[in-house]
Enzyme design. Structure first.
Site, PDB file in Angstrom:
ATOM      1  N   ASN A  16      10.974  -1.047   2.081  1.00  0.00           N
ATOM      2  CA  ASN A  16      10.969  -1.130   3.545  1.00  0.00           C
ATOM      3  C   ASN A  16       9.574  -1.042   4.139  1.00  0.00           C
ATOM      4  O   ASN A  16       9.377  -1.321   5.326  1.00  0.00           O
ATOM      5  CB  ASN A  16      11.842  -0.021   4.148  1.00  0.00           C
ATOM      6  CG  ASN A  16      11.343   1.362   3.820  1.00  0.00           C
ATOM      7  OD1 ASN A  16      11.588   1.844   2.712  1.00  0.00           O
ATOM      8  ND2 ASN A  16      10.644   2.017   4.737  1.00  0.00           N
TER       9      ASN A  16
ATOM     10  N   GLY B  50       4.933  -0.920   3.221  1.00  0.00           N
ATOM     11  CA  GLY B  50       3.804  -0.964   2.310  1.00  0.00           C
ATOM     12  C   GLY B  50       3.884  -2.011   1.227  1.00  0.00           C
ATOM     13  O   GLY B  50       4.293  -3.152   1.448  1.00  0.00           O
TER      14      GLY B  50
ATOM     15  N   TYR C 135       0.817  14.611  -8.844  1.00  0.00           N
ATOM     16  CA  TYR C 135       0.947  13.169  -8.610  1.00  0.00           C
ATOM     17  C   TYR C 135       0.481  12.402  -9.846  1.00  0.00           C
ATOM     18  O   TYR C 135       1.165  11.484 -10.313  1.00  0.00           O
ATOM     19  CB  TYR C 135       0.133  12.749  -7.388  1.00  0.00           C
ATOM     20  CG  TYR C 135       0.192  11.257  -7.117  1.00  0.00           C
ATOM     21  CD1 TYR C 135       1.371  10.657  -6.688  1.00  0.00           C
ATOM     22  CD2 TYR C 135      -0.927  10.454  -7.323  1.00  0.00           C
ATOM     23  CE1 TYR C 135       1.441   9.285  -6.464  1.00  0.00           C
ATOM     24  CE2 TYR C 135      -0.871   9.085  -7.091  1.00  0.00           C
ATOM     25  CZ  TYR C 135       0.308   8.504  -6.665  1.00  0.00           C
ATOM     26  OH  TYR C 135       0.374   7.149  -6.436  1.00  0.00           O
TER      27      TYR C 135
ATOM     28  N   GLY D 268      11.934   1.124  -2.627  1.00  0.00           N
ATOM     29  CA  GLY D 268      10.904   1.417  -1.636  1.00  0.00           C
ATOM     30  C   GLY D 268      10.382   0.177  -0.948  1.00  0.00           C
ATOM     31  O   GLY D 268       9.187   0.055  -0.671  1.00  0.00           O
TER      32      GLY D 268
ATOM     33  N   GLY E 170       5.847  -2.166  -1.418  1.00  0.00           N
ATOM     34  CA  GLY E 170       7.206  -2.594  -1.728  1.00  0.00           C
ATOM     35  C   GLY E 170       7.692  -3.674  -0.783  1.00  0.00           C
ATOM     36  O   GLY E 170       8.365  -4.631  -1.208  1.00  0.00           O
TER      37      GLY E 170
ATOM     38  N   SER F 232      -0.288   3.942 -11.553  1.00  0.00           N
ATOM     39  CA  SER F 232      -1.443   4.162 -10.677  1.00  0.00           C
ATOM     40  C   SER F 232      -2.667   4.460 -11.526  1.00  0.00           C
ATOM     41  O   SER F 232      -2.548   4.963 -12.656  1.00  0.00           O
ATOM     42  CB  SER F 232      -1.167   5.344  -9.736  1.00  0.00           C
ATOM     43  OG  SER F 232      -2.355   5.785  -9.104  1.00  0.00           O
TER      44      SER F 232
END
Length: 301
Positions: A23, A25, A174, A21, A27, A149
């Site tokens: 690409n 934010g 989530y 991930g 990451g 998280s």
């Protein structure tokens, strides 16, 4: 505990990092800062065009960096297997940063019919780590970094409803996936230590940062601008993962995250709070065994 800042990231020359991930934010910021410190960084992403754009942007900040794209769709175990096989062709892998994720999407399904967030956030990364752990051990010991998280605190693993056939609610599912991330990271560390492996498993969380991850939240158009003002930027949110990946003092089983505003924000990181449920070894063992069943992967160390 001492504060860890971006300036504390040691030289990463000669190391290779795979960041899922990467690409956008957090990451993207993880990949960018590792590249600026000299690491070869492989951006493992689903969308090649976006990944190539990110590579071009990172190259502007790190002109001498070695950057590459690895096609990876964490919702597709065949894609995970292909990505792992390609990754094994790297001369070395020192860091596997399991960062990618989806947050509160409409109900969807992926691996073995499980709900999308559990499938992508946990099972896809479980399968990827299983297939790369031996490669990580080749050069004296790499690190697996698992992004959890603060949402894990309200999480519970409902083994009888992983497919959401009984009910589906975006936020609880989530939280379930993020609890699974932390349970996995800590169980992986225990198994690595028991096997005498040189690989370390370290968990982290970014606090709450203004990223594209919130795009499925109905009020994101209003929420994200507020987040940009009062909570972490993606760069700040990347610091715990960067500490887990690079801090010489970090050890397997550590869990890093911001310390301010109920762990939601802060420029620095330190040891974060893992709930009793996240530290439940019997629950972690059950999750591990169920993850092997669902992925069809015998994750032995």
């Amino acid at each position: 505990m001492r504060e860890f800042t971006l300036s504390d990231i040691p030289d990463q020359s000669g190391k290779t990092a795979i960041v899922t991930g990467a690409n956008t934010g957090i990451g993207y910021e993880i990949a960018r800062h590792l590249a600026m410190k000299g690491a070869r960084v492989v951006l493992a992403c689903r969308d090649e065009d976006k990944a190539r754009d990110a590579i071009a942007e990172i190259a502007a900040d790190a002109p001498d960096a070695s950057l590459d794209f690895l096609a990876l769709d964490l919702a597709d175990l065949d894609s995970v297997a292909r990505a792992a096989q390609q990754a094994k062709e790297e001369e070395r892998i020192d860091l596997l940063v399991n960062n990618a994720g989806v947050m509160m999407p409409p109900l969807g399904h992926a691996t073995a019919g499980t709900e999308l967030q559990f499938a992508v956030n946990h099972l896809g990364h479980f399968a990827l780590a299983a297939q790369l752990v031996d490669k990580l051990a080749e050069n004296g010991g790499g690190r697996v970094v698992v992004q959890s998280s603060i949402a894990h605190k309200s999480g519970n693993i409902d083994f009888d409803n992983l497919d959401a056939s009984k009910y589906y609610a975006r936020s609880p599912f989530y939280s379930q996936s993020k609890l699974a991330n932390l349970l996995f990271a800590l169980e992986l560390d225990r198994r690595l230590r028991a096997a005498g492996s040189p690989v370390a498993s370290i968990a982290c969380h970014p606090g709450v940062a203004a990223t594209e991850l919130t795009r499925h939240i109905g009020f994101a158009a209003l929420f994200t601008p507020v987040m940009k003002i009062v909570l972490n930027t993606p760069e700040q949110g990347a610091i715990p993962a960067l500490q887990a990946a690079t801090d010489p003092e970090a050890q397997g089983g550590d869990y890093y995250g911001p310390r301010g505003l109920l762990e939601a924000r802060g420029n620095t990181s330190g040891r974060a709070y893992a709930t009793r449920r996240a530290r439940d070894e019997a629950l972690a063992k059950k999750l591990w065994e169920r993850s092997e069943e669902l992925t069809g992967i015998d994750f032995r160390i």
